[in-house]
Design a protein around this motif. Structure first.
Motif, mmCIF file in Angstrom:
data_model
loop_
_atom_site.group_PDB
_atom_site.id
_atom_site.type_symbol
_atom_site.label_atom_id
_atom_site.label_comp_id
_atom_site.label_asym_id
_atom_site.label_seq_id
_atom_site.Cartn_x
_atom_site.Cartn_y
_atom_site.Cartn_z
ATOM 1 N N CYS A 121 -7.072 -7.900 -3.303
ATOM 2 C CA CYS A 121 -6.961 -6.449 -3.435
ATOM 3 C C CYS A 121 -7.786 -5.960 -4.618
ATOM 4 O O CYS A 121 -7.810 -6.607 -5.664
ATOM 5 C CB CYS A 121 -5.502 -6.041 -3.614
ATOM 6 S SG CYS A 121 -5.289 -4.259 -3.498
ATOM 7 N N ALA A 129 -7.343 -2.732 -5.708
ATOM 8 C CA ALA A 129 -6.725 -1.474 -6.149
ATOM 9 C C ALA A 129 -6.098 -1.566 -7.542
ATOM 10 O O ALA A 129 -5.945 -0.552 -8.221
ATOM 11 C CB ALA A 129 -5.686 -1.009 -5.140
ATOM 12 N N ASN A 130 -5.689 -2.764 -7.960
ATOM 13 C CA ASN A 130 -5.156 -2.981 -9.324
ATOM 14 C C ASN A 130 -3.950 -2.110 -9.687
ATOM 15 O O ASN A 130 -3.916 -1.546 -10.795
ATOM 16 C CB ASN A 130 -6.231 -2.710 -10.384
ATOM 17 C CG ASN A 130 -7.406 -3.637 -10.250
ATOM 18 O OD1 ASN A 130 -7.216 -4.822 -9.954
ATOM 19 N ND2 ASN A 130 -8.607 -3.123 -10.418
ATOM 20 N N CYS A 131 -2.988 -1.979 -8.807
ATOM 21 C CA CYS A 131 -1.800 -1.180 -9.155
ATOM 22 C C CYS A 131 -1.046 -1.853 -10.299
ATOM 23 O O CYS A 131 -0.879 -3.073 -10.307
ATOM 24 C CB CYS A 131 -0.881 -1.039 -7.944
ATOM 25 S SG CYS A 131 -1.667 -0.224 -6.566
ATOM 26 N N PHE A 149 1.999 -1.952 -11.106
ATOM 27 C CA PHE A 149 3.357 -2.447 -10.868
ATOM 28 C C PHE A 149 3.335 -3.641 -9.923
ATOM 29 O O PHE A 149 4.381 -4.084 -9.472
ATOM 30 C CB PHE A 149 4.230 -1.335 -10.263
ATOM 31 C CG PHE A 149 3.603 -0.734 -9.038
ATOM 32 C CD1 PHE A 149 3.770 -1.311 -7.807
ATOM 33 C CD2 PHE A 149 2.825 0.405 -9.140
ATOM 34 C CE1 PHE A 149 3.168 -0.777 -6.687
ATOM 35 C CE2 PHE A 149 2.206 0.944 -8.038
ATOM 36 C CZ PHE A 149 2.379 0.347 -6.798
ATOM 37 N N TYR A 170 -0.990 -9.131 -5.828
ATOM 38 C CA TYR A 170 -2.405 -9.209 -5.459
ATOM 39 C C TYR A 170 -3.192 -10.197 -6.321
ATOM 40 O O TYR A 170 -2.789 -10.553 -7.430
ATOM 41 C CB TYR A 170 -3.045 -7.825 -5.548
ATOM 42 C CG TYR A 170 -3.404 -7.378 -6.948
ATOM 43 C CD1 TYR A 170 -4.679 -7.594 -7.457
ATOM 44 C CD2 TYR A 170 -2.478 -6.738 -7.761
ATOM 45 C CE1 TYR A 170 -5.011 -7.189 -8.747
ATOM 46 C CE2 TYR A 170 -2.803 -6.332 -9.032
ATOM 47 C CZ TYR A 170 -4.066 -6.563 -9.530
ATOM 48 O OH TYR A 170 -4.388 -6.172 -10.804
ATOM 49 N N HIS A 188 -6.124 -4.357 -0.458
ATOM 50 C CA HIS A 188 -7.365 -3.670 -0.066
ATOM 51 C C HIS A 188 -8.500 -4.673 -0.214
ATOM 52 O O HIS A 188 -9.159 -4.740 -1.262
ATOM 53 C CB HIS A 188 -7.624 -2.479 -0.981
ATOM 54 C CG HIS A 188 -6.635 -1.357 -0.839
ATOM 55 N ND1 HIS A 188 -5.382 -1.504 -0.297
ATOM 56 C CD2 HIS A 188 -6.728 -0.048 -1.182
ATOM 57 C CE1 HIS A 188 -4.758 -0.337 -0.318
ATOM 58 N NE2 HIS A 188 -5.551 0.556 -0.842
ATOM 59 N N LYS A 198 -5.770 3.225 -5.354
ATOM 60 C CA LYS A 198 -5.448 3.466 -3.935
ATOM 61 C C LYS A 198 -5.432 4.960 -3.644
ATOM 62 O O LYS A 198 -5.629 5.767 -4.547
ATOM 63 C CB LYS A 198 -4.159 2.754 -3.525
ATOM 64 C CG LYS A 198 -2.903 3.283 -4.123
ATOM 65 C CD LYS A 198 -1.669 2.789 -3.383
ATOM 66 C CE LYS A 198 -1.249 1.376 -3.622
ATOM 67 N NZ LYS A 198 0.189 1.136 -3.617
#
Ligand code: SF4
Length: 374
Positions: free
Chosen positions: A64, A66-68, A70, A74, A111, A190
């Motif tokens: 992924c 997106a590096n969220c 929380f 990923y 992603h 995202k």
């Protein structure tokens, strides 16, 4: 504003405003909110049944970009632990799911920068040709938005192709809190809140049943929680009359263990059991046009989830034969098929197996219990 007047209006399924929701959050007692939430549930779901489902959350890939902040699930592209699930692995997981009485995969992933529309349409077609009875409750608005960007297509074009390839319904992950002030701070890689809602609008126009979610208890304000609920309600009001739209709403508290949000910013889950029960009741109150409210036993545990059934929730969700995303941030609770039914009975309700369209199903004659080992 007058609390009693607002509660009276709520009992008549009036659409309360953001400010009115905030007022009730600040001024109504938990017992008052539970009473109203429960009365509304009884009107919408008069049969004293609490529904549940057997399915499995399987991840297409953990890659992924997106590096969220929380998310512990990923891995960046090229990481030693990065994977894309193979057909052989799907087969093993699907056949095990069938043995446990389920017939649905909740397929989600990161992603991935190189997996475009044809990867998913081929995957869905292959799984459906191998297992024609399998249901795919799969992807979600952020993944659809990501694929649309990669392919330079509209959401409707992407969803149409996925539906033709075998997508049965669209889950609602990645909503978190829809306000972009929050999203810029916790998940700016995202899709934004407006795009999340737009994907759902497009899905409803295609008669794809969806669900809505909220992850609360991190950096959002109370106003932003109620704004989120009102925005969902507005999108639901726009769906075609003969479409289900959002068939359910599922709020859950942010799971903070080892997340960047906690380690770097010191932000911890702030939602107590009492606050979660209040938010379940207020979800029922604020969303008169969404029939099913699900208590997230995975994140709040059996006891709090059982109380939620007396506060407006009517659904216990899935036994989740497998779940790797929320669990990676600390959600510790597990249920077998017997366990979830016992928990529903203990709370005073009759357990009812369902499918993703909330159609009631008979219990399979021989229900093998899952081994809880993950
Ligand atoms: S929550 Fe989803 S989009 Fe965000 S980093 Fe994790 S896998 Fe990627």
């Amino acid at each position: 504003m007058n609390k009693d007047e607002l509660l009276k209006r709520a009992l008549q399924f009036d659409f309360l405003s953001i400010e009115e929701g905030c007022f009730l959050f600040a001024h109504a007692a938990t017992s008052e909110l539970m009473y109203v939430g429960n009365e509304l549930r009884k009107k919408q779901k008069p049969d004293n049944k609490v529904t549940w489902i057997i399915d499995r959350n399987v991840n297409t890939t953990n890659v992924c970009i997106a590096n969220c902040k929380f998310c512990n699930f990923y891995r960046i592209p090229g990481h030693a632990e990065a994977y894309i699930t193979t057909i052989e692995q799907y087969k093993e997981k699907i056949e095990e799911t069938f043995r446990y009485g389920g017939n649905q995969l909740l397929l989600q992933g990161g992603h991935h920068p190189d997996l475009g529309l044809s990867y998913y349409t081929q995957l869905f077609r292959e799984l459906k040709s191998l297992y024609p009875n399998l249901k795919l409750h799969s992807l979600g608005p952020p993944e659809v938005a990501h694929i649309a960007k990669l392919e330079k297509m509209t959401h409707t074009q992407v969803l149409t192709a996925l539906k033709e390839a075998g997508l049965d319904s669209l889950p609602g992950p990645g909503a978190e809190i829809l306000n972009d002030r929050v999203r810029r701070m916790i998940s700016k890689g995202k899709c934004g809140g407006r795009e999340w809602l737009d994907v759902m609008r497009a899905a409803h126009q295609l008669h794809l049943t969806t669900s809505a979610t909220m992850m609360l208890g991190h950096i959002e304000t109370i106003y932003e929680r109620f704004e989120h609920l009102v925005w969902l309600r507005e999108v639901q009001s726009e769906k075609p009359k003969d479409a289900q739209g959002f068939i359910a709403f599922i709020p859950w508290p942010f799971q903070d263990e080892n997340t960047i949000l906690r380690k770097v910013k010191g932000i911890r889950n702030s939602v107590t059991g009492d606050e979660y029960i209040r938010m379940i009741a207020l979800s029922r109150i604020m969303l008169p046009n969404i029939k099913n409210i699900q208590a997230s036993w995975l994140t709040v545990g059996k006891a709090v989830a059982q109380v939620c059934l007396h506060a407006g929730a009517n659904d216990f969700g899935s036994i989740m034969i497998e779940e790797n995303v929320v669990s990676a941030a600390g959600a510790p609770h597990r249920f077998t098929s017997d366990g979830i039914q016992d928990a529903i009975r203990e709370a005073g309700f009759e357990p009812q197996l369902r499918d993703q369209q909330y159609t009631h199903l008979p219990l399979p004659a021989h229900l093998e219990q899952q081994l809880i080992a993950y």
